[in-house]
Design an enzyme around this catalytic site. Structure first.
Site, PDB file in Angstrom:
ATOM      1  N   TYR A  83       0.847  -1.340   0.057  1.00 23.90           N
ATOM      2  CA  TYR A  83      -0.142   0.050   0.045  1.00 23.90           C
ATOM      3  C   TYR A  83       0.813   1.147   0.098  1.00 23.90           C
ATOM      4  CZ  TYR A  83      -3.787  -3.214   1.357  1.00 23.90           C
ATOM      5  OH  TYR A  83      -4.838  -4.229   1.467  1.00 23.90           O
ATOM      6  N   LYS A 134       5.132 -14.339   1.602  1.00 24.68           N
ATOM      7  CA  LYS A 134       4.727 -15.250   0.437  1.00 24.68           C
ATOM      8  C   LYS A 134       6.258 -15.465  -0.079  1.00 24.68           C
ATOM      9  CE  LYS A 134       2.362 -17.540  -2.388  1.00 24.68           C
ATOM     10  NZ  LYS A 134       2.058 -19.088  -1.947  1.00 24.68           N
ATOM     11  N   ASP A 167      -0.989 -18.203   2.165  1.00 27.59           N
ATOM     12  CA  ASP A 167      -1.938 -19.259   1.931  1.00 27.59           C
ATOM     13  C   ASP A 167      -2.239 -20.203   2.883  1.00 27.59           C
ATOM     14  OD1 ASP A 167       0.549 -19.702   0.972  1.00 27.59           O
ATOM     15  OD2 ASP A 167      -0.072 -20.784  -1.025  1.00 27.59           O
ATOM     16  N   ASP A 191      -3.931  -7.240   6.459  1.00 31.38           N
ATOM     17  CA  ASP A 191      -5.339  -6.630   6.034  1.00 31.38           C
ATOM     18  C   ASP A 191      -6.291  -7.935   5.925  1.00 31.38           C
ATOM     19  OD1 ASP A 191      -7.349  -5.122   5.460  1.00 31.38           O
ATOM     20  OD2 ASP A 191      -6.442  -4.058   3.768  1.00 31.38           O
ATOM     21  N   ASP A 195      -9.302  -9.579   8.538  1.00 28.11           N
ATOM     22  CA  ASP A 195     -10.845  -9.704   8.380  1.00 28.11           C
ATOM     23  C   ASP A 195     -11.256 -11.364   8.218  1.00 28.11           C
ATOM     24  OD1 ASP A 195     -10.773  -7.273   7.648  1.00 28.11           O
ATOM     25  OD2 ASP A 195     -11.691  -7.349   5.723  1.00 28.11           O
TER      26      ASP A 195
END
Length: 302
Positions: A83, A134, A167, A191, A195
């Site tokens: 971001y 990742k 993942d 982020d 959630d």
């Protein structure tokens, strides 16, 4: 979204309490880049801290998992990464149009969030940290994340740590929630994972967050994770628990620990009594939950 001197207006305060902001006719990127991100980046609030646990009276969608079984804190790097805002678009509207979004990771940025996460894990009873990347597919920035985690870890010999690919982390959060405690990840990964964490704890309506400047050079900002929820706007059923929990985080930051504990105790008393909004299986309105929390706080006055 805010005046040109908006950040300067906020600078003199000890903390910022941020509500849901948006409108159906305003694109989400305008809302985000016109208000929230300039505050987070302008005040170098580089640690986004998102506690998650199942509150009494709230049923997790995970079978056999209840209060005490899921008790996490997700630390999100909040100033760079995916971001950062670097990139652009060329040849707009043409067949060869190109859009680039550049993820930027700096040694300074990764090191400071890693130290913050290890320190937070050290302060919690289990002293357990999971580093999420990742690095199998993103061989530059993510590999650097892994390397810096290994470099910082010896500074905290009492903290056990492991690392997960993002993942695989979604699987672990769902199938083995008891195996996790403190989690640190990049801006984008955390982020998304936070959630998921909120949903596993029952609802995004109970999920708080804090945007922290750990050095306290600037005001930190506190906000519920959920968005504006236009689908239920005006119905009086929005869950206020995330806002109360966020307020408790803010009180803790302001060295009002006793008030923070009283507020969260009141919230947990109310949820345990079944005074819940529809998103967590109840029938109460926003006002009814709020009134119940206020009554409980008053009842604890001495």
């Amino acid at each position: 979204m805010m005046p040109e001197d908006g950040v300067a207006q906020l600078k003199r305060f000890d903390a910022i309490f941020f509500g849901a902001v948006g409108a159906p006719d305003v694109p989400d990127d305008i809302t985000l880049w016109g208000l929230r991100l300039p505050i987070c980046q302008g005040f170098d609030q580089y640690a986004n801290v998102r506690p998650t646990r199942i509150l009494p009276g709230i049923v997790s969608p995970l079978a056999g998992v209840g209060p005490g079984d899921l008790d996490w804190v997700i630390v999100r790097e909040n100033s760079e990464g995916e971001y950062s805002g670097h990139g652009g678009r060329a040849h707009r509207g043409l067949a060869e149009e190109v859009g680039t979004e550049v993820a930027i990771f700096t040694r300074v940025g990764v090191t400071r969030i890693m130290r913050y996460a290890f320190r937070l894990a050290q302060s919690r009873p289990r002293k357990l940290l999971t580093v999420v990347t990742k690095s199998n597919a993103q061989r530059h920035g993510m590999v650097m994340w892994d390397e810096i985690a290994a470099e910082v870890a010896p500074e905290f010999p009492d903290v056990a740590w492991d690392k997960m690919l993002v993942d695989a982390m979604t699987v672990r959060m769902t199938l083995k929630p008891r195996s996790l405690d403190t989690i640190v990840a990049t801006n984008l990964h955390a982020d998304i994972l936070s959630d998921l964490a909120g949903a596993l704890a029952g609802s995004l309506g109970v999920a708080p967050t804090a945007n922290i400047d750990p050095e306290r050079r600037y005001p930190s900002m506190f906000e519920p994770i959920h968005g504006s929820a236009f689908d239920i706007a005006g119905k009086g059923i929005a869950n206020p628990v995330a806002t109360f929990w966020t307020a408790a985080q803010m009180l803790e930051h302001l060295d009002e620990s006793a008030a923070s504990v009283r507020l969260m105790n009141a919230v947990e008393t109310v949820t345990s009594e079944g005074v819940l909004t529809p998103d967590v299986g109840g029938t109460a309105t926003t006002q009814e939950v709020t009134d119940a929390v206020c009554r409980t706080i008053r009842g604890s006055n001495v």
